[in-house]
Design an enzyme around this catalytic site. Sequence first.
Site, PDB file in Angstrom:
ATOM      1  CG  LEU A   1       5.130 -54.606  -0.211  1.00  0.00           C
ATOM      2  CD1 LEU A   1       4.625 -55.635  -1.211  1.00  0.00           C
ATOM      3  CD2 LEU A   1       5.496 -55.294   1.096  1.00  0.00           C
ATOM      4  CG  ASP A   2       2.334 -50.088  -4.244  1.00  0.00           C
ATOM      5  OD1 ASP A   2       3.416 -49.853  -4.813  1.00  0.00           O
ATOM      6  OD2 ASP A   2       1.274 -50.342  -4.849  1.00  0.00           O
ATOM      7  NE  ARG A   3       2.327 -43.722   1.619  1.00  0.00           N
ATOM      8  CZ  ARG A   3       1.170 -43.460   2.224  1.00  0.00           C
ATOM      9  NH1 ARG A   3       1.023 -43.704   3.514  1.00  0.00           N
ATOM     10  NH2 ARG A   3       0.161 -42.948   1.543  1.00  0.00           N
TER      11      ARG A   3
ATOM     12  CB  THR B   1       1.123 -53.191  -0.027  1.00  0.00           C
ATOM     13  OG1 THR B   1       0.397 -52.588  -1.099  1.00  0.00           O
ATOM     14  CG2 THR B   1       0.921 -54.693  -0.074  1.00  0.00           C
TER      15      THR B   1
END
Length: 530
Positions: free
Chosen positions: A242-244, A246
């Site tokens: 999970l992207d930072r 997001t």
Amino acid sequence: MRRVQPAALNVTLAIVRRIAAPLARFGNYLTSLMSPRPSSPSEATAPEPIDGAGVSPAKAGAKVPNRPIAREISAHKKRLQALSETTHTIIPPCGDPWPRPYYFEDGLRKVKPYHFTYRTYCKERWRGRTLLEVFECEFRAHTRTYYKQAIEAGRIVVNGRAVGSDYVLQNGDLVNHTVHRHEPPVTDEPISVIHEDDGMLVVNKPAGVPVHPAGRYQFNSMTEILRSERGYHFNPRPCHRLDRLTSGILFFGKTAKAADNLTEQIRQRTVRKEYLARVSGRFPDGEVVCDQPILQISPRLGLNRVRANGKSARTVFKRLAYYPPLEDADAEGRAGEGPGRETAEGAVNEKHRPWINNKGHSIVRCLPLTGRTHQIRVHLQFLGHPIQNDPLYANRRVWGFNLGCNDADGSEAKDEDIMSRLERMGKDEVADAVAYHDEMVQQYHERVAEKLSGEVCDVCHAELYTDPGDRELSIWLHSLRYEDAGGKWSYVSPLPSWALPPSGMSGPTEAGGMEDLVEAVKDENPEIAG
């Protein structure tokens, strides 16, 4: 006795010298693997005590008293504490300070600066290049001058020894870089638990916090924050990415077996994932399927775009709500799917921004069927509806007027031009990242953002940054739901505040089920149909 010719002897010695160094490094590596490691900070062996002149008694020839190890550790910790108070830094005895050095200020979780050593083996693309060249080109955190001084001062070493800036890296070289680390702050928003059992922990990740230590982040990461809250021996194992920036649903295995089981389900694509995004303009009606392949055009910059020779990617989109700008909503009597802006101050003045042609914003449901990096962000950009506050893919200063819309061959925005513009955007230059925001340009540029403060650290003389603003801490992309395609389990998070209808207006507050999204692609992707 057969006499060895000098030429043959020279060749033999050259071969021995050539293989001796790699063998020695490999031997040291095996030794480090077999050496016992402390299971917790309290079980670590105390470092050799150091006197006020910076010389250990043993090295100075003095007799070291035979004190119990517990007293040695206690005395060493006191010396470290005194040094920390005078230098405003933490020098951990084992490189793993406990408790974690957090403090909270202005709604942010901050970490007290500390010393840290990065370790990496020479990558294939580094071979044959000088040490200074590699650091200057591969690592953007510091300047060439900093890296040159760090090499000369011995903070950057190769195979445990100091070398010059012109040292040519070889296969097998171990490069260490010891820094006085200044971690960026993250939000102090608590991590809420959605579900927990003996094997799994499901949480609602706050935006802006990386999942695990990487890059500039170590203790300000989800794994380390959870460990600080639950105890040193708690070892959360992330089950997916999970992207930072997001927010939303994130799974951690409490055991290796539980983590492996869920990771395998995700790999087999029997887990449905739904995201919410706030995008520019009015998104089309019905289910929209984007199956454009995605290519990573710059691994170092983390830049991806639609390309015919990229990896296959497929995402299903469906609009949940559309909110026109405030003046349009007022003209229509605030009717339709949703309202416009929250405040009159945020209304767009098109006279000053004539290039705006995508009014209002939509809340869009996203069902990714593959897991490419930045897949949802890239596909939305290609469709002409980028995430409104995306600092990368909604940035006209990087992508140009059309923001990569329908530019599958890169004819409108060349890869080289995009990377060059992105390279020039330093922290001292606030990017006009939110090209579609329904607010005045002046208000945007006055927004607080992380940039160089003009101050330097007293310990390492590194340039310091201001605290990050909202743009650095979040993106309007949220992991809303994860569920088993066979119906065995399902976890849903609440809608984020930016996805709710503005104050005083009506609109959906729940996303509903995933049946429509699945129905649109069940023939091509039967694995998600259950």
